[in-house]
Design a protein around this motif. Sequence first.
Motif, PDB file in Angstrom:
ATOM      1  N   THR A 110      15.274 -11.023 -22.786  1.00 35.82           N
ATOM      2  CA  THR A 110      14.226 -11.876 -23.342  1.00 35.82           C
ATOM      3  C   THR A 110      14.051 -13.119 -22.485  1.00 35.82           C
ATOM      4  OG1 THR A 110      14.618 -11.115 -25.600  1.00 35.82           O
ATOM      5  CG2 THR A 110      13.552 -13.249 -25.354  1.00 35.82           C
ATOM      6  N   LEU A 111      12.803 -13.532 -22.355  1.00 26.69           N
ATOM      7  CA  LEU A 111      12.491 -14.807 -21.707  1.00 26.69           C
ATOM      8  C   LEU A 111      11.448 -15.514 -22.566  1.00 26.69           C
ATOM      9  CD1 LEU A 111      11.978 -15.773 -18.052  1.00 26.69           C
ATOM     10  CD2 LEU A 111      10.102 -16.227 -19.634  1.00 26.69           C
ATOM     11  N   GLU A 112      11.657 -16.818 -22.769  1.00 25.87           N
ATOM     12  CA  GLU A 112      10.729 -17.619 -23.566  1.00 25.87           C
ATOM     13  C   GLU A 112      10.350 -18.871 -22.792  1.00 25.87           C
ATOM     14  OE1 GLU A 112      10.850 -20.236 -27.678  1.00 25.87           O
ATOM     15  OE2 GLU A 112      11.813 -18.251 -27.677  1.00 25.87           O
ATOM     16  N   HIS A 113       9.060 -19.172 -22.766  1.00 29.81           N
ATOM     17  CA  HIS A 113       8.578 -20.390 -22.109  1.00 29.81           C
ATOM     18  C   HIS A 113       7.513 -21.023 -22.978  1.00 29.81           C
ATOM     19  CE1 HIS A 113       4.661 -18.721 -20.563  1.00 29.81           C
ATOM     20  NE2 HIS A 113       5.303 -17.598 -20.816  1.00 29.81           N
ATOM     21  N   ALA A 114       7.188 -22.278 -22.708  1.00 29.81           N
ATOM     22  CA  ALA A 114       6.265 -23.028 -23.559  1.00 29.81           C
ATOM     23  C   ALA A 114       4.981 -23.356 -22.810  1.00 29.81           C
ATOM     24  CB  ALA A 114       6.926 -24.318 -24.039  1.00 29.81           C
ATOM     25  N   LEU A 115       3.879 -23.235 -23.527  1.00 28.85           N
ATOM     26  CA  LEU A 115       2.562 -23.597 -23.014  1.00 28.85           C
ATOM     27  C   LEU A 115       1.909 -24.571 -23.981  1.00 28.85           C
ATOM     28  CD1 LEU A 115       1.180 -20.069 -21.970  1.00 28.85           C
ATOM     29  CD2 LEU A 115       2.101 -21.830 -20.444  1.00 28.85           C
ATOM     30  N   VAL A 116       0.873 -25.214 -23.510  1.00 30.60           N
ATOM     31  CA  VAL A 116       0.057 -26.036 -24.378  1.00 30.60           C
ATOM     32  C   VAL A 116      -1.399 -25.812 -24.012  1.00 30.60           C
ATOM     33  CG1 VAL A 116       0.233 -28.060 -22.883  1.00 30.60           C
ATOM     34  CG2 VAL A 116      -0.350 -28.356 -25.283  1.00 30.60           C
ATOM     35  N   PHE A 252       2.456 -24.026 -28.031  1.00 32.14           N
ATOM     36  CA  PHE A 252       2.984 -22.741 -28.502  1.00 32.14           C
ATOM     37  C   PHE A 252       3.949 -22.184 -27.462  1.00 32.14           C
ATOM     38  CE2 PHE A 252      -0.781 -21.744 -26.061  1.00 32.14           C
ATOM     39  CZ  PHE A 252      -0.570 -20.507 -25.471  1.00 32.14           C
ATOM     40  N   ALA A 253       4.859 -21.369 -27.948  1.00 31.34           N
ATOM     41  CA  ALA A 253       5.821 -20.711 -27.073  1.00 31.34           C
ATOM     42  C   ALA A 253       5.434 -19.250 -26.926  1.00 31.34           C
ATOM     43  CB  ALA A 253       7.231 -20.832 -27.629  1.00 31.34           C
ATOM     44  N   VAL A 254       5.742 -18.699 -25.772  1.00 32.06           N
ATOM     45  CA  VAL A 254       5.528 -17.274 -25.504  1.00 32.06           C
ATOM     46  C   VAL A 254       6.893 -16.657 -25.247  1.00 32.06           C
ATOM     47  CG1 VAL A 254       4.422 -15.568 -24.031  1.00 32.06           C
ATOM     48  CG2 VAL A 254       3.278 -17.755 -24.480  1.00 32.06           C
TER      49      VAL A 254
END
Length: 800
Positions: A110-116, A252-254
């Motif tokens: 799993t990989l999680e990153h944040a966007l706006v 939000f995070a993806v």
Amino acid sequence: MSLFAFVLLAQLAAPVTAPATKTLPVLAFPERGLDDSAAYQGYRTRLFRDAAGNTVQIYLDARADRVVHLWADAEDESIGFTARGAGGRPALLEWSGDGALVSRSGRARTLEHALVANEPRIDVGWFLLGSMRVERDLQYAKRQLTPFANAPFRVEELERLLAALASLPPVERQSHLALLHASNEQQLRARMRPTLASHTDGGVSITRVTQPALDGLDTLVLELRTDPRLVVAAIDGDSVSLRARSGSRIPFAVRVTTSGRALTPLTRAEIFNAPFLAFLSAQGTATLAGRRLERQARGLELLVSHEKLMAGLPTYATYFGRDMLMTALMMRPIWRDEMSEFVIASVLRKLSPEGQVSHEEALGGQAVREAAGEYASLIDQSSRVARAGDRTAADSMVARARAVLRDLRRVRENYHMIDAEFQFPIVAARWLADTTISAARKRAFLLDASDGGETRVARLLRELALVARVTAPYAANPVATNLISFAPRDSGRWQSQSWRDSNVGYAGGRFAMDVNAIWAPHALESVGRILDVLRTLKLSADSVSPTTPLGRYARDPGLLSRAVETWRGASRHFVVQLSPAEVRERVKARLAAMPADEQRYWSGVVRRTNADADSLAFLALSLDAGGRPISVANSDPATRLFLGDAEGTSAASDEAAQASVLRDVRFFARPYPVGLLVENVGPVVANDAYASPRIWQDFERDRYHGPRVVWGRENNLFLLGTMRRIADAGARDDAYVRELRAALDRVLAAVQASGFHSELWSYELQNGRMVPVRYGSGSDDQLWSTTNLVVQFERSRLKR
């Protein structure tokens, strides 16, 4: 759903239980201080390593209206979506924070990153989870730009498989469904598009997009995770809306998760040799040049694993034989010897029964896609045969179709390119002839039979036999129409089967200059060197039939030498010579067909540089079906400079050899639109000014290998080749060496000014200047473009 698939899906759907680790990007483009962000035209990307060390590339492409996560693992996976703001325009997305969270639990990574999103509301759709090849097809068709309510993007081969399956009798159909771990057709069809669901967990609103594999044995998951106090999330058919409760900002995070197989990365110390590592360390990262070198070294590391070398990210996260072989040739000064062994073993393992070198592997979702197409064809063919009354043949085809389903994920090889066949003997010969490697080590390597029960030397001889066979007609009768031909395509046109593999890459030609004037002569010479080494290693070539060309060469080295001499003269068929008046006339006509602003710009370049004042000679890109040159000037002679070829026979004088070198070097460094060099951009890959208006139009429609594109590979070949010619001249400082140095400096200055060291880039006219820009489908991290590392290493040695 099978029990296994159910358990796997449950595992992936569960919250991540393994501790997540924060990781920073290994690479990012554009990077402050190194890249001009304007040249990237709204494209931004970061490349991470997941918990298994595999590469995950994420890009935000405002022009293509796409956010894509490439998982460069053993499945070449992709997870993409489109985000839109008001009026359907691309949403204004930014990275939030500088890193990502990675974790691993069982098979799941799993990989999680944040966007706006700097919008009060965005809509997210066109979810596509599967093979990177399918993502490429979506973008090539520009489907991601259409409304979310449009019909979902379907993979033709999978649709054909469903139709073929439905045509089978019920009992037979059920046995085929069982091989796909599906109980009925509806379940199988449901796997062909993602499902959306939402829930709240621990104060986090989660919208989950789930995509199982066709056989149900692997799953990709995308989650959009929001704080419900700040954002309202809602599913609307196949899309998701995110709305800010206040203001114009949606954080939000993806989170992306795969259960696919991982690769095993190689370390830097396993790739590079000691002299280069010392050079790299000495450069440091305090200077711009040092930072660029370190970035390229990291880029190569992201592409290399114990299992394979990948061609490039994000577009080609698979094995490409040509890219690997070209890189191996160029990287020899800085690679460990084991890397050459790795490359040779990879090629031999993937050879076809006829000795063809694999161009590209199809794995993961792409392998399933190709298997589905083969399955559907077999079932369709069985129906036609059965209607004709041949029940036995029909049953045999159905049995073959069942076998395809049993081995659905088998890695498939593509053999339709021909240049790698000639590149491979050169790579093998240079390693085998290396006197620093012991005879015992070479012998043990060649006698190894761990890849399928056949020794490597047996496979090697099979490939050499193919090279000898296809070059034999011209060696026996050296007329143009006996050169190595591309396969026919349609309407009298020919397939592009060498590295310029777009439809217009060889301008519709039948006989490619690079294959015939460069690679074939070197390959034949390398066949002789390999046979010589095999004799010293006491490895017999007697298994080769004496009636074949290779068998005759093995028994009569003089015959092979004469064939090499004949092939060295093949370049004469491609020479185009133009007087100054012809140059001016053709360049003027080409400029007249350009837009007015470009016409004014390039006319000014010609006046300022006086580039059209002299005669011109170059090697044409290809010959037509009748053996006549198609007068597209091109960058391929850079390969001749690199390989060290001299035109004519081996008895050619130094003066003749120097003349051919200067011809190629001058054209490379001569200003476009007469030559190839665009100031502050680099040498374009082709110049069509001397060809027909039809070819001008073809290159305008398909620019990939045309006058508006610069390729990193070609620049590096030219720079390495020119430096080696200078080095070969020793202490000389005559007009020949000075001209080589001047050309080297001009090309190097233009490439460095571009700011790009990637697979390829383009240029645009802005405010009266030609400025470099990113090419839309270019790879950010490309295997043979990392050979700029060798350019800088060799340049440092040339200075000394």
